[in-house]
Design a protein around this motif. Sequence first.
Motif, PDB file in Angstrom:
ATOM      1  N   SER A   1      45.215  23.938 -25.786  1.00  0.00           N
ATOM      2  CA  SER A   1      43.968  24.504 -25.624  1.00  0.00           C
ATOM      3  C   SER A   1      42.904  23.264 -25.264  1.00  0.00           C
ATOM      4  O   SER A   1      41.763  23.681 -24.587  1.00  0.00           O
TER       5      SER A   1
ATOM      6  N   THR B   1      36.510  27.246 -29.880  1.00  0.00           N
ATOM      7  CA  THR B   1      37.522  26.802 -30.884  1.00  0.00           C
ATOM      8  C   THR B   1      37.935  25.652 -30.996  1.00  0.00           C
ATOM      9  O   THR B   1      37.893  25.177 -32.147  1.00  0.00           O
TER      10      THR B   1
ATOM     11  N   THR C   1      35.650  30.334 -24.593  1.00  0.00           N
ATOM     12  CA  THR C   1      36.303  30.690 -25.875  1.00  0.00           C
ATOM     13  C   THR C   1      37.233  29.475 -26.386  1.00  0.00           C
ATOM     14  O   THR C   1      36.919  28.978 -27.605  1.00  0.00           O
ATOM     15  N   LEU C   2      38.047  29.094 -25.622  1.00  0.00           N
ATOM     16  CA  LEU C   2      38.795  27.972 -26.251  1.00  0.00           C
ATOM     17  C   LEU C   2      38.266  26.673 -26.395  1.00  0.00           C
ATOM     18  O   LEU C   2      38.542  26.119 -27.066  1.00  0.00           O
TER      19      LEU C   2
ATOM     20  N   ASP D   1      35.459  35.098 -21.130  1.00  0.00           N
ATOM     21  CA  ASP D   1      35.931  33.743 -20.635  1.00  0.00           C
ATOM     22  C   ASP D   1      36.844  32.776 -21.287  1.00  0.00           C
ATOM     23  O   ASP D   1      36.269  32.263 -22.460  1.00  0.00           O
ATOM     24  N   TYR D   2      38.129  32.801 -20.959  1.00  0.00           N
ATOM     25  CA  TYR D   2      38.709  32.320 -22.005  1.00  0.00           C
ATOM     26  C   TYR D   2      38.455  30.660 -22.024  1.00  0.00           C
ATOM     27  O   TYR D   2      38.835  30.130 -23.116  1.00  0.00           O
TER      28      TYR D   2
END
Lengths: 302, 296, 418
Positions: free
Chosen positions: B52, B267, B263-264, B259-260
């Motif tokens: 990630s 996180t 998001t990642l 939009d990953y």
Amino acid sequence: MRAALSRLDAKGSPYLYIVPFFLLFGVFGLWPLLYTGYVSFNDWDLLDAGEHTWVGLANYRELLGDAYFWNALGNTLSIWVLSTVPQLLAALWIAHLLNHRLRARTSLRMGVLLPNITSIVAVTIVFTQMFGRDFGMINWLLGIVGAGPVDWQANTWSSHLAISLIVAWRWTGYNALIYLASMQAIPHDLYEAADLDGANQRQQFWRITVPQLRPTIMFTAVISTIGGLQIMAEPLLFAGTSTPTGGSDRQFQTAALFMYEQGFREFRFGYASAIAWTLCLVIAVFAVANFLLTRRIANDEK
Amino acid sequence: MTLLAPVEKPAPPVEKRPVRRRVFGYPRRASVWTYAALLAVVAGSVFPLYWSLVVSSQTSEAVAQVPPVLVPGGHLFDNIARVFDSTDFGQALLNSLIVSGSVTVSVVFFSTLAGFAFAKLRFRGRKVLLVLAIATSMVPQQLGIIPLYLLMAKLGWTDHLAAVIVPGLVTAFGVFFMTQYLGRAVPDELLEAGRVDGCSTFGLYWHVVLPAARPAAAVLGLFTFMQAWNDFFWPLVVLQDNATVQVALSSLASGYTTDYTLTLTGTLLATLPILVIFMLLGRQIVGGIMQGAIKG
Amino acid sequence: MRFLRTVGALAAATMMLTACGSGGGSEGGGGDITLDVNLFGNFGYEQLYKEYEAAHPGIKIQEHTAAYNDHHRDLATHLATGSGAGDIEGVDTGFIAQMREAGKQFVDLGTERQAEYLPWKWQASLTKEGQQIGYGTDVGGLAICYRRDLFEKAGLPADRDAVSASWAAGWDKYLEVGAKYTAKAPAGTAFFDGGGALYNAVIGQAPQGFYAPDNTVVVASNPEVRKAWDLVVRAIQGNMSAKLVESSPEWNNGFAKGQFATIACPAWMMAKIKDQAKSFAGKWDVASVPGGGGNWGGSYLTVPKQGKHVEEAKKLAAWLTAPEQQARNFTSQGLLPSIPALYDKPEIANYKDPFFNNAPVGKLFTTAAKELEPQYQGPRTGDIQTTIRDGLIRVEQGKQGSEQSWTQTVSDIERLTK
């Protein structure tokens, strides 16, 4: 006088110590649940600001004849078994490994615990990418060894496997440390005596370590059951589209996710409450059965 | 395998030990295989997090490359800047710290207290009450939020951190955990000795139980903190003005598409503080486990 | 004990923080009021708030955004419990019909602005009793975005007008182009992204969709519903689908990896494509949608009755959705107005996008939005679409044949809407 005080102390203080728990829990835990119980006997549309009609057991009757509920329950049990059993065995093994004189033991222990501090959201997003059909890392690895790509979400078995892995990844280290904490508490002389009797390590593990861990194993088994049967966030996020049906054919919809779907997508608050209480009953049955079973297994080992 | 084996040979622990030591010390010394297995386990634990980080440092196009991208790229700070542009992340971090800190202290204290009573004190209704406490954790919590929300609205706590803190002040899990632990870790003789010395019940708790509970308290504390930090469902419903980190993350996902990378990155940022706490306190916590409970 | 002491100190510190950190900060001093605006995704209102605050002393605006599903679930919770909703709540097209059923929870916004709006946009948020629960913000319109380079490689005409003309007669023609494409498709690409989105575009053009105007579900009896299903199934069986589920992570990847040659494309999708497929700049182009009309997405601003400042909220919602502000949101955010009078303004009518090979996107999308015939949308339209999408996925995944999946889909929808 002093004696009287002391008697009062002995009699009264236990209640004093558990009162904060039951008080806070009663208000913020139990009351909402009892209210949910009341709701489950009503036809209750969430969008209709509390408008409801008493329908008695109708929600429960409908539930017992609802194929989607049974499907969800079956999925739940499958995912629960697939995640819990390997998870606890692996945890036992990892705890055993950690229970050595090790260099960098603290770092190793922290490394094992690391998955547990991550949020479900983050973990599931990462794993969902890794389980991707066309460009996922796992299918890429499978391709290297010549195995065909798997559409992980499409099939029942593969989706259950993937979700179980996400759950197990997050909780194995946690259980391992709980086991380790208990292993540390096992009196050393038991092992010393076994050494003198010539028992090998494997025998000692099964004859001493495991039986001594009995209360802890029961504890983790019960907790894993309670948690495992309530799994909701992982299948919800695994679907990738936030649709709470658990796949195109509900192949990985769990009971808790079914409840979520009925409550917060269908807005059938009464029906969802009936699911909640039925699920609760199922969990209770399994937790008790689990408790008895693990106790028996641990007893047999002794 | 053949490469590894010789490493073990030069220093077999048995010979180097003073003669009066037993053949096997306890805990046993780890073999190369133990290390290898543990390293594999740790690698498996770290990899998804590492990945990630990799994704967070790339543009969104890199997410699905084959073969996968395994090395961080140069876009981490761009992405972090985008996260802070999108939400009030600093305030959210502070809010999460307040919530998780209060919940942790309270859960550890009350769980130890109740666990002590359940494990070591005799009183009428003990068993029934304990079963009741455990049974409470079996009901799926997600559905309790509507009545709980009604309650919070009555109390006027919606949008206040109290709405998230107060329901978390005790957990059935904590009580169960401490009951199990104290039952084993505190010998009855020790408590008897304390009573003979004239300790009150609370004196026993303070002088005997609390010290003995330390390793378990550390573990419970850490787990409670993590759980409170990562809790998402309830705060999202009840907090809008005082977002916690997880609520702030939810606003990163946009309306129609996600939009990953963003998001990642979010996180990752949300995990970072907890990772730091884990690094700082984790040593102590894990050390606490190591020292063992049975000393007194 | 050191650990516990550390924790204790931490606790004391946090308690103090709690005391001063959280207490009710929403009301400012001096009689100011704060309007809470709860939205999902990006409406692009930040600049507009500032202007509104400057023009209306004593009003402060606080926006809260959440993810799409979370936002609508929370709104439902707040409606259910009678408290907690913001002064203004954004509602997406997919949820507006459902909120409309709970119309008595929302303030009636009257009929003054009816003439401004696209008729279908206005109707979608109008209750049976004639109460208007939301002002429309944007609409999606609909076009087909396609990859010129892939069309060329497959030996198809890639010119925008030629492409538009090739399927102008309708979706059957679109499938014919798809069959030709598939016969010579570059490796690793398919003709379109996935069955669900295609289905929505097709059924959206029918005079009647899933509902009759009296709210009865006609999925099983309306031949158009089945006709659209058969068409999409034909496309799937012809290997034209990349089998990607719209909005899923894999679908996101599909843009960057160039897995499909065409996609049903509302105005807001362009930002998505630009973001996800940077390396394909200039290779994308936009053609008109088969059959002429269409819409996907768009939102509303509603004013729940439980809000604290209903009158002020109504004014703000009206201002944010007024023609002038909508026009500005097109320029700054690419969000297509729901007010057709704006479509002739040069900044919209002449708008071209270099990323899409200078396609006249302003004209393409507004044409689709204007040509879309109003179709009655019942309360569960969004969920029915999802159910049909899942049914088509079952076909794509090879789990079921068309008939079996259709039967299950129909019974699922009956269950959903009973």
